[in-house]
Write a protein that holds these residues in place. Sequence first.
Motif, PDB file in Angstrom:
ATOM      1  N   TYR A   1      -0.920   9.749   0.675  1.00  0.00           N
ATOM      2  CA  TYR A   1      -1.012   8.877  -0.503  1.00  0.00           C
ATOM      3  C   TYR A   1      -1.331   9.715  -1.749  1.00  0.00           C
ATOM      4  O   TYR A   1      -0.704   9.558  -2.798  1.00  0.00           O
TER       5      TYR A   1
ATOM      6  N   ARG B   1      -4.270   8.639   3.789  1.00  0.00           N
ATOM      7  CA  ARG B   1      -4.917   9.029   2.528  1.00  0.00           C
ATOM      8  C   ARG B   1      -4.339  10.283   1.901  1.00  0.00           C
ATOM      9  O   ARG B   1      -4.079  10.335   0.704  1.00  0.00           O
TER      10      ARG B   1
ATOM     11  N   TYR C   1      -6.376   5.353  -4.206  1.00  0.00           N
ATOM     12  CA  TYR C   1      -6.023   4.701  -2.930  1.00  0.00           C
ATOM     13  C   TYR C   1      -6.807   3.398  -2.729  1.00  0.00           C
ATOM     14  O   TYR C   1      -6.252   2.370  -2.357  1.00  0.00           O
TER      15      TYR C   1
ATOM     16  N   GLN D   1       0.833  -1.212   0.000  1.00  0.00           N
ATOM     17  CA  GLN D   1       0.000   0.000   0.000  1.00  0.00           C
ATOM     18  C   GLN D   1       0.862   1.255   0.000  1.00  0.00           C
ATOM     19  O   GLN D   1       0.394   2.324  -0.303  1.00  0.00           O
TER      20      GLN D   1
END
Length: 500
Positions: free
Chosen positions: A228, A225, A240, A220
């Motif tokens: 990301y 978030r 995401y 990941q």
Amino acid sequence: MAVMSAKSWADQVIKQDEIDRYLVDGKDFIDEQEIITKIKNNANPDKGYIRNIMDKALSIKTLSLDETAALINLKDEDLWQELYEAGNKIKKDVYDNRVVFFAPLYCSNLCVNSCKYCGFRVENSQEKRKILSMEEVRKETEALIDEGHKRLIVVYGEHPSSDIDYITETIKNIYSVQRISPKTGRPSSIRRVNVNAAPLSIADLKRLKEAGIGTFQVFQETYDRKLYRDLHPSGPKSNYRWRLYALHRAMEAGIDDFAIGALFGLNDWRFEVMGLLAHARDLERQFGIGPHTISFPRLTAASGSSISTNPKYRVSDEDFKKLVTILRLSVPYTGLIITARERAELRDDIVKVGCTQMDASTKIGIGSYSEKTSQQDKEKQQFMLGDTRSLEEVIHKLAEDGTITSFCTAGYRCGRTGDKIMDMLKECSEGKFCKLNAVLTYKEYLDDFASPETQKLGEALILKEMDEIKNNPFYTKTGLINTLDKYYDRISKGDSDLFI
Ligand code: SAM
Ligand code: SF4
């Protein structure tokens, strides 16, 4: 069919319904506020609580997020020493005193994404782009087999030219390569191909399954978030949730052997450890099994990436050892992978707190194994390596420390994957099969590839291991000891690929 541009190809990658079906009330499983609150609420854990958590982990039970958060906050250095020892004990109970080896095979560095930490990102004009032809894939495979490898992880950028057709073709070609050991004349081949690629659709994952994949691995990178979004400004990777559910889709496509990871250095390591656990727990909740392995690559200098050369949240060696120990305790039956991004001395130390898999003789330039280029050929590498020792050098070092090298690939070939392997790991019985297969594959490696010094050291270790096996009632009661003796004899006489 008209050739699609990279942009229009990228635009059709994401299938929204293959995200939405996993959401609960429109929400995914990463509750950032919950993670932050748990870390805060478990500040200053007392000694008694930490010892209870340690006991729980030692009885091979998954920790709760609160318990992991308490470990994350622990400052007492004496207790940390106890935790390192507990990590080592758990690893031995579940996986025994062995480490499984693999090598990464980078097939292509073409990529439509813009990950700010990676040398392969589309904007990086310093990167020389290359995609291996099938002949080159076979040449790379030959070089890896000749070194003694049996397991590979194939790595690809995300690009129309390395789509599912290309990926399955490379896997087929890798499995087709047969070599003969110059030492014994015995045939040798790659027995397990794992894949590290971009998230795929369920239809593509089914094709991967048919191609005979071992583990499907997607990291990941960060579970935060906003971060990301900043780090992945464009391309399919900017989504995401498409990535977050990559392994849920794998499971639905029938690939029950999957792996997660986070790229450490992008964010506070404490948050990412909690994110990894939330991820593992959601997979368990939805499908009844967690990841086969967790990876924790640390950000390493990559060409043209200032984020990678100067990470904002650089993880110190000391914290790195702690985070690996926390993972070992939190998910006692999940494999942990430490890669050659790390320096040799550090790997030799950290493997002891509970790692189960390592790569060796690693080259990450595209085509580097067969070209015999310098290990640190900057032009074609994704990032710089920390441990450039050969496979034999690492095996020798581990043997000096009493650790057996395993090239076992029996698990997935005997159907010991998914919930079957998880149940066996939880009962600590998988380790018992692996112990036997480790001995057999170690012997095969020593005969076929090792120098006389490593062979001598390794065989002394095998003798010790055989003694332990003979004195363990599990092996005598089940009759497995007889099978081992028979197979060991056959391997010594030149037979290959025998497993239990
Ligand atoms: N393109 C696919 C993807 O991104 O998932 C697979 C290949 S990508 C090269 C494999 C992994 O390399 C990424 O998931 C990331 O964690 C890691 N990586 C990228 N840049 C890195 C760097 N500078 N240092 C260490 N690891 C890095
Ligand atoms: Fe491409 Fe993967 Fe590198 Fe991102 S991490 S640029 S997706 S190869």
